[in-house]
Scaffold this motif. Sequence first.
Motif, PDB file in Angstrom:
ATOM      1  N   PHE A   1       0.862  -1.186   0.000  1.00 45.97           N
ATOM      2  CA  PHE A   1       0.000   0.000   0.000  1.00 45.97           C
ATOM      3  C   PHE A   1       0.902   1.241   0.000  1.00 45.97           C
ATOM      4  O   PHE A   1       1.713   1.428   0.910  1.00 45.97           O
ATOM      5  CB  PHE A   1      -0.896  -0.006   1.232  1.00 45.97           C
ATOM      6  N   CYS A   2       0.773   2.070  -1.020  1.00 47.28           N
ATOM      7  CA  CYS A   2       1.655   3.232  -1.199  1.00 47.28           C
ATOM      8  C   CYS A   2       0.853   4.517  -1.075  1.00 47.28           C
ATOM      9  O   CYS A   2      -0.178   4.687  -1.730  1.00 47.28           O
ATOM     10  CB  CYS A   2       2.332   3.162  -2.566  1.00 47.28           C
ATOM     11  N   ASP A   3       1.324   5.416  -0.227  1.00 45.77           N
ATOM     12  CA  ASP A   3       0.724   6.739  -0.084  1.00 45.77           C
ATOM     13  C   ASP A   3       1.824   7.773  -0.314  1.00 45.77           C
ATOM     14  O   ASP A   3       2.892   7.699   0.298  1.00 45.77           O
ATOM     15  CB  ASP A   3       0.117   6.903   1.312  1.00 45.77           C
ATOM     16  N   LEU A   4       1.577   8.727  -1.226  1.00 38.95           N
ATOM     17  CA  LEU A   4       2.587   9.722  -1.556  1.00 38.95           C
ATOM     18  C   LEU A   4       2.726  10.744  -0.434  1.00 38.95           C
ATOM     19  O   LEU A   4       1.730  11.174   0.158  1.00 38.95           O
ATOM     20  CB  LEU A   4       2.241  10.418  -2.871  1.00 38.95           C
ATOM     21  N   ASP A   5       3.943  11.145  -0.155  1.00 39.25           N
ATOM     22  CA  ASP A   5       4.244  12.150   0.864  1.00 39.25           C
ATOM     23  C   ASP A   5       4.560  13.476   0.170  1.00 39.25           C
ATOM     24  O   ASP A   5       5.382  13.539  -0.748  1.00 39.25           O
ATOM     25  CB  ASP A   5       5.446  11.715   1.709  1.00 39.25           C
ATOM     26  N   GLY A   6       3.904  14.533   0.607  1.00 40.35           N
ATOM     27  CA  GLY A   6       4.146  15.853   0.036  1.00 40.35           C
ATOM     28  C   GLY A   6       3.337  16.144  -1.208  1.00 40.35           C
ATOM     29  O   GLY A   6       3.513  17.193  -1.834  1.00 40.35           O
ATOM     30  N   PHE A   7       2.463  15.263  -1.596  1.00 37.23           N
ATOM     31  CA  PHE A   7       1.695  15.490  -2.822  1.00 37.23           C
ATOM     32  C   PHE A   7       0.689  16.620  -2.652  1.00 37.23           C
ATOM     33  O   PHE A   7       0.480  17.423  -3.560  1.00 37.23           O
ATOM     34  CB  PHE A   7       0.982  14.194  -3.236  1.00 37.23           C
ATOM     35  N   LYS A   8       0.060  16.711  -1.489  1.00 36.75           N
ATOM     36  CA  LYS A   8      -0.968  17.735  -1.279  1.00 36.75           C
ATOM     37  C   LYS A   8      -0.395  19.142  -1.433  1.00 36.75           C
ATOM     38  O   LYS A   8      -1.023  20.028  -2.034  1.00 36.75           O
ATOM     39  CB  LYS A   8      -1.614  17.568   0.098  1.00 36.75           C
ATOM     40  N   SER A   9       0.808  19.351  -0.923  1.00 37.78           N
ATOM     41  CA  SER A   9       1.389  20.687  -1.038  1.00 37.78           C
ATOM     42  C   SER A   9       1.679  21.037  -2.492  1.00 37.78           C
ATOM     43  O   SER A   9       1.533  22.193  -2.917  1.00 37.78           O
ATOM     44  CB  SER A   9       2.674  20.760  -0.203  1.00 37.78           C
ATOM     45  N   ILE A  10       2.075  20.068  -3.295  1.00 34.22           N
ATOM     46  CA  ILE A  10       2.298  20.311  -4.726  1.00 34.22           C
ATOM     47  C   ILE A  10       0.980  20.663  -5.403  1.00 34.22           C
ATOM     48  O   ILE A  10       0.894  21.599  -6.206  1.00 34.22           O
ATOM     49  CB  ILE A  10       2.932  19.068  -5.378  1.00 34.22           C
ATOM     50  N   ASN A  11      -0.042  19.914  -5.065  1.00 36.55           N
ATOM     51  CA  ASN A  11      -1.366  20.160  -5.648  1.00 36.55           C
ATOM     52  C   ASN A  11      -1.862  21.554  -5.279  1.00 36.55           C
ATOM     53  O   ASN A  11      -2.409  22.280  -6.118  1.00 36.55           O
ATOM     54  CB  ASN A  11      -2.343  19.096  -5.159  1.00 36.55           C
ATOM     55  N   ASP A  12      -1.675  21.925  -3.995  1.00 38.81           N
ATOM     56  CA  ASP A  12      -2.162  23.236  -3.535  1.00 38.81           C
ATOM     57  C   ASP A  12      -1.331  24.381  -4.128  1.00 38.81           C
ATOM     58  O   ASP A  12      -1.863  25.449  -4.452  1.00 38.81           O
ATOM     59  CB  ASP A  12      -2.117  23.303  -2.004  1.00 38.81           C
ATOM     60  N   ARG A  13      -0.035  24.155  -4.282  1.00 35.47           N
ATOM     61  CA  ARG A  13       0.846  25.252  -4.719  1.00 35.47           C
ATOM     62  C   ARG A  13       0.824  25.447  -6.234  1.00 35.47           C
ATOM     63  O   ARG A  13       0.789  26.579  -6.719  1.00 35.47           O
ATOM     64  CB  ARG A  13       2.270  24.965  -4.256  1.00 35.47           C
ATOM     65  N   TYR A  14       0.858  24.348  -6.984  1.00 39.73           N
ATOM     66  CA  TYR A  14       1.014  24.466  -8.437  1.00 39.73           C
ATOM     67  C   TYR A  14      -0.263  24.130  -9.223  1.00 39.73           C
ATOM     68  O   TYR A  14      -0.288  24.321 -10.436  1.00 39.73           O
ATOM     69  CB  TYR A  14       2.137  23.538  -8.916  1.00 39.73           C
TER      70      TYR A  14
ATOM     71  N   GLY B   1       3.225   0.347   3.067  1.00 36.06           N
ATOM     72  CA  GLY B   1       2.844  -0.637   4.068  1.00 36.06           C
ATOM     73  C   GLY B   1       2.689  -1.978   3.381  1.00 36.06           C
ATOM     74  O   GLY B   1       2.070  -2.073   2.320  1.00 36.06           O
ATOM     75  N   ILE B   2       3.277  -3.016   3.960  1.00 41.52           N
ATOM     76  CA  ILE B   2       3.270  -4.342   3.333  1.00 41.52           C
ATOM     77  C   ILE B   2       2.285  -5.237   4.072  1.00 41.52           C
ATOM     78  O   ILE B   2       2.428  -5.489   5.274  1.00 41.52           O
ATOM     79  CB  ILE B   2       4.670  -4.976   3.345  1.00 41.52           C
ATOM     80  N   GLY B   3       1.255  -5.686   3.345  1.00 37.19           N
ATOM     81  CA  GLY B   3       0.315  -6.658   3.884  1.00 37.19           C
ATOM     82  C   GLY B   3       0.420  -7.950   3.085  1.00 37.19           C
ATOM     83  O   GLY B   3       1.080  -8.015   2.044  1.00 37.19           O
ATOM     84  N   TRP B   4      -0.238  -8.978   3.583  1.00 35.60           N
ATOM     85  CA  TRP B   4      -0.188 -10.284   2.908  1.00 35.60           C
ATOM     86  C   TRP B   4      -1.594 -10.803   2.729  1.00 35.60           C
ATOM     87  O   TRP B   4      -2.401 -10.789   3.658  1.00 35.60           O
ATOM     88  CB  TRP B   4       0.653 -11.280   3.715  1.00 35.60           C
ATOM     89  N   ALA B   5      -1.897 -11.254   1.528  1.00 31.39           N
ATOM     90  CA  ALA B   5      -3.204 -11.846   1.245  1.00 31.39           C
ATOM     91  C   ALA B   5      -3.212 -13.282   1.738  1.00 31.39           C
ATOM     92  O   ALA B   5      -2.293 -14.048   1.465  1.00 31.39           O
ATOM     93  CB  ALA B   5      -3.503 -11.793  -0.254  1.00 31.39           C
ATOM     94  N   SER B   6      -4.248 -13.626   2.478  1.00 29.05           N
ATOM     95  CA  SER B   6      -4.354 -14.978   3.015  1.00 29.05           C
ATOM     96  C   SER B   6      -5.796 -15.432   2.924  1.00 29.05           C
ATOM     97  O   SER B   6      -6.724 -14.657   3.219  1.00 29.05           O
ATOM     98  CB  SER B   6      -3.879 -15.008   4.475  1.00 29.05           C
ATOM     99  N   CYS B   7      -6.010 -16.666   2.476  1.00 30.67           N
ATOM    100  CA  CYS B   7      -7.370 -17.195   2.404  1.00 30.67           C
ATOM    101  C   CYS B   7      -8.013 -17.152   3.788  1.00 30.67           C
ATOM    102  O   CYS B   7      -7.345 -17.361   4.807  1.00 30.67           O
ATOM    103  CB  CYS B   7      -7.373 -18.621   1.852  1.00 30.67           C
TER     104      CYS B   7
END
Length: 553
Positions: free
Chosen positions: A429-442, A517-523
Motif C-alpha cells: 500500500f503506497c501513499d505519496l508524501d508531500g503530494f498535497k502541497s504540490i497540488n495546492d501550490r502548483y 505498508g506491506i500486507g499479505w493476502a491470506s485465504c
Amino acid sequence: METESEPYVRLATLRQLHQVVAELNTARSLADTLQTVADGALNGLGFELCAVNLVRPDGDLVVAAVAGSAGAEALMAGRVGSRSSWERRLSMGERWGDLCFIPYTEGWVLDDDDVPQWHTAGPTPRFPDEWHPMDRLFAPMYTAGSSGGELLGVISVDRPRNGRRPGAWGQEALQMYAFQSAIAISNARLRSNMQRALVRLEREQQALRASEESFRQAFEYAPSGMAVAEMGGDQHGRLLRTNDALCRLLGRSASGLRRYSFSDLVHPEDIGTLLRTSAEGGRAELRLARRDGTYVWVSLRNSVVADTADGPRYLLTHVEDIEERKRHEIQLAHRASHDSLTGLPNSAELRARLGARLCSRTPGSMADAYASSGAFPGDPHGFRPGGAEPFDGIDGFEGAPAPFDHHVHLVAPGDGPVDDGAKGLAVLFCDLDGFKSINDRYGHNTGDAVLIEVARRLTGGVRDGDTVARLGGDEFVVLADGLGTADAEDLAVRLRNAIIPPIRVEGRAVRVGASFGIGWASCGMTAEEVLESADQRMYVEKRSRSKAGRRAG
C-alpha cells in the motif's frame, strides 16, 4: 333412501365430469379452451359462476374467461390481479387437498385487494355447511398437476346449485377437474406455439423457394459478407461460394476461400465459440483471419437453405463486420476497470483481482485438511462421489466445499507451519508524501502530471504479471505474488527510491516521497480486510518517519 341413491348421484356426476373433460380437449384455440374450462365448472360440477384466472408472463393473473353471469363477465373479464394478492389468498383459509376455501368469516379482509371479484354480502347461513355469498373457493392449476409444479392459473367457483359447501366427493371432483384443465390449457398453448412455428416455417420455405436469379442478385451485391457452405458429411462447413464483400473483408479471393471452412479461418481462441454455435440459425461473434495475418471481429449468422424441395441442404452464412463495435466495447470495458488519469487498474478492478485469489476457508482448518487430502470419514481413499456436493460429514463444517476444487490457498509467510522462506502474495500500500502541497501550490494539472509519472515509475519497477493499481487520490497498491518477507521489503525500497527523483512538470522540478505498508493476502480474509491491513501498516511506517524524512523518501 338418500344413502342408497348417493352412488347413483355420484355416477351421474362422474359422467358429467367425463363429458366436460372430453370437451376441454376438443377446443380449437387457447381462448376456446379457457372458456370451455369456465363452462365445464357449471355444466359438470354444479356451480353457477366460474372465472378462470391465467398467469401472465409477468407473473400476475388475468381473468381470461367467465361463465354463469353476463354482469360478472362485464365486470371482471380482462382485469388483472397481482401475483402477491393471489399468493395471499391461496395461503389463507382451509386446505382441501390442493383446493383453497376461504369462508365468509375470513374473506372480508380481501375486499380491498386488487383481485377482480363479484362477491356480495348476504345473510348468515342457517346451517353449518350452507354456502354464503362471501365464501370463496379456489382450485389452483399447476403445470405438474399438483402444488409441486409451477402455478398455471386458478379456477374460482361460486354459488353451488345445491346451496351447500362441496363435500368430500365434490372437492375431489373439482380437484380432478383443475388437474385436467391444466393439461388442456398446456396442450392448447403448445398447439398455438406449434401453429405459429408452422406459419414461420412456411414463410421461410416460401422465401427459400425464390428464384435462383433473385438469390444470386441478393447474394452477390449484399453490402456485407455472405457465404454458402456444405452442410453435413465429411466436408461439412467447407466454403462453396462467397460474395465480393466477404472477399474484400478478408482480403482473399473467391477461389482461395473455397479451400477453407470457417473453422480454418477462426482465431484459435474462438474455435470453441464456433463449435458451440448451432449450424441451423446459430449466431456467433468471433475473429476471422485476413490474408495479411491480422484478425477482424465479425458476427456470423447461419441459416439453412435447400437446393430443391428434397435436395441437398446448405448453410447460408451472413458475415457482418463488427470490428468498430468490438473496439468500442473493449474501450468501454477498459474505462470501467481502469483509472482514467493514469491508465492503471482502478479500485474495483484491484478488489476483483485480489478477491479472485482468495477463498473463505482458512488454511490449516480441519475442513481444509480434509479437503486437501480428499479423505473424509467413511471414505479413506478420497473417492467420495459427487465432488461438487457440500461436505457435511463433520459437525461444524456443514457446507464446506468438496475436495476437488484444486484451489491453491494463499498463506502469509510465517503465519503457517512453513519456515520464514515461504512465499506469498504481497500487498504493498503506497501513499505519496508531500503530494498535497504540490497540488495546492502548483494546481491540479501539475498534480495530475505527478500522479501519471509516479504510476509510470511504479509500473516500471515491478515484474510482468504484477499489478499496479490506483486506489484513489495519491494512493497506489501493488500486488506481487511469489515473494517472501525480505523480497517484499526490498521491493518497497526499490519502488520508494524510484519515486524520490525529481519530476519535471512545465519547466519546474517537484519531488514527492512515498510511504509503503506491506500486507499479505491470506485465504480466510476478504479483499477489503487485506487492503485495510496493508493500509494500517503504511500509516505505522509513515508515522515512524519524520516529515522531512518522508519527503526525502
